[in-house]
Design a protein around this motif. Structure first.
Motif, short mmCIF file in Angstrom:
data_model
loop_
_atom_site.label_atom_id
_atom_site.label_comp_id
_atom_site.label_asym_id
_atom_site.label_seq_id
_atom_site.Cartn_x
_atom_site.Cartn_y
_atom_site.Cartn_z
N ARG A 30 0.65 -1.74 -0.04
CA ARG A 30 0.33 0.27 -0.50
C ARG A 30 1.16 1.21 -0.14
N ARG A 31 1.99 1.10 0.51
CA ARG A 31 2.53 2.72 0.94
C ARG A 31 3.17 2.91 -0.53
N LEU A 32 4.48 1.36 -1.53
CA LEU A 32 4.42 1.27 -2.55
C LEU A 32 3.58 2.42 -3.19
N ALA A 33 2.29 1.60 -3.18
CA ALA A 33 1.28 2.39 -4.82
C ALA A 33 1.09 3.63 -4.14
N ALA A 34 1.13 4.02 -3.18
CA ALA A 34 0.85 5.88 -3.27
C ALA A 34 1.63 6.69 -3.39
N ALA A 35 3.16 6.22 -3.06
CA ALA A 35 4.53 6.52 -3.55
C ALA A 35 4.14 6.79 -5.02
N ILE A 36 3.96 5.41 -5.40
CA ILE A 36 3.43 5.17 -7.40
C ILE A 36 2.71 6.36 -7.85
N ARG A 37 1.54 6.64 -7.05
CA ARG A 37 0.53 7.26 -7.61
C ARG A 37 0.75 8.84 -7.41
N LEU A 38 2.13 9.30 -6.34
CA LEU A 38 1.78 10.10 -6.50
C LEU A 38 4.06 11.21 -7.24
N ASP A 39 4.36 10.11 -7.56
CA ASP A 39 4.98 10.51 -8.46
C ASP A 39 5.38 11.31 -10.07
N PRO A 40 5.21 12.26 -9.85
CA PRO A 40 5.34 13.02 -10.76
C PRO A 40 5.91 12.62 -12.47
N ARG A 41 6.86 11.64 -12.60
CA ARG A 41 7.53 11.32 -13.77
C ARG A 41 6.91 10.19 -14.35
N LEU A 42 6.35 9.69 -13.45
CA LEU A 42 5.69 8.69 -14.42
C LEU A 42 4.41 8.98 -15.50
N PRO A 43 4.51 8.61 -16.34
CA PRO A 43 3.16 8.61 -17.10
C PRO A 43 2.93 7.74 -16.86
N GLN A 44 1.20 8.06 -17.15
CA GLN A 44 -0.04 7.21 -17.35
C GLN A 44 -0.43 5.77 -16.88
#
Length: 180
Positions: A30-44
């Motif tokens: 869940r913490r990894l998923a939250a960090a992924i959601r917030l990462d502005p570098r990641l394309p949709q």
């Protein structure tokens, strides 16, 4: 596929599942998923695929399977990964999948269950789990079972800091090279 069949981030609705047993993903996942959601570098598209990897009922063992479930080609995910994370990233896309497998295994492990049973549940060989434990938690399975809280913390420190809105490229954690 019709637009009404797509969920958030364009992920096909039938593929949005949670971890084994119908429950919620482990705290580390869940913490990894939250960090992924917030990462502005990641394309949709990449973000959606990574979130799918974190929440799927069964962990994805390959980028090819993840890409198929996300509705794109594996090369597309790898290209998105390299663009977002950089060519010199210490973490590979497949490392994220392996990390999720180990996080699921740690969640499933109990004193009454063997690593063989846990490995079967996450659909990998016990030696593969042992390799992932050495890579991400920096200890063998016996040590992980002896001190699961410490192993879970080491596991989080190995992956979560690579993602998130507060990611600072000058302060990237270093991942140990994969053991063969």
């Amino acid at each position: 596929m019709h637009a009404h069949q797509l969920g958030p981030f364009g992920v096909p609705a039938p593929l949005r599942r949670v971890s084994a047993g119908g429950g919620t993903p482990s705290p580390a996942t869940r913490r990894l998923a939250a960090a992924i959601r917030l990462d502005p570098r990641l394309p949709q598209r990449l973000r959606a695929a990574l979130l799918l990897a974190c929440t799927a009922a069964q962990p994805f063992r390959s980028v090819c399977r993840l890409a198929a479930a996300a509705g794109c080609d594996r090369r597309t995910l790898w290209r998105d990964w390299r663009t977002a994370m950089g060519e010199a990233s210490p973490v590979r896309l497949e490392d994220v999948l392996h990390w999720v497998i180990l996080a699921r295994a740690l969640e499933a492990k109990s004193p009454h269950r063997t690593w063989i049973e846990v490995a079967a549940e996450v659909a990998v060989h016990p030696q593969t789990l042992a390799r992932f434990a050495r890579q991400f938690a920096r200890r063998g399975l016996r040590a992980v079972a002896t001190d699961p809280a410490s192993a879970a913390l080491a596991l989080e420190r190995a992956m979560v800091p690579h993602f998130g809105a507060a990611h600072d490229a000058g302060d990237e954690p270093v991942m140990r090279a994969n053991a063969a």
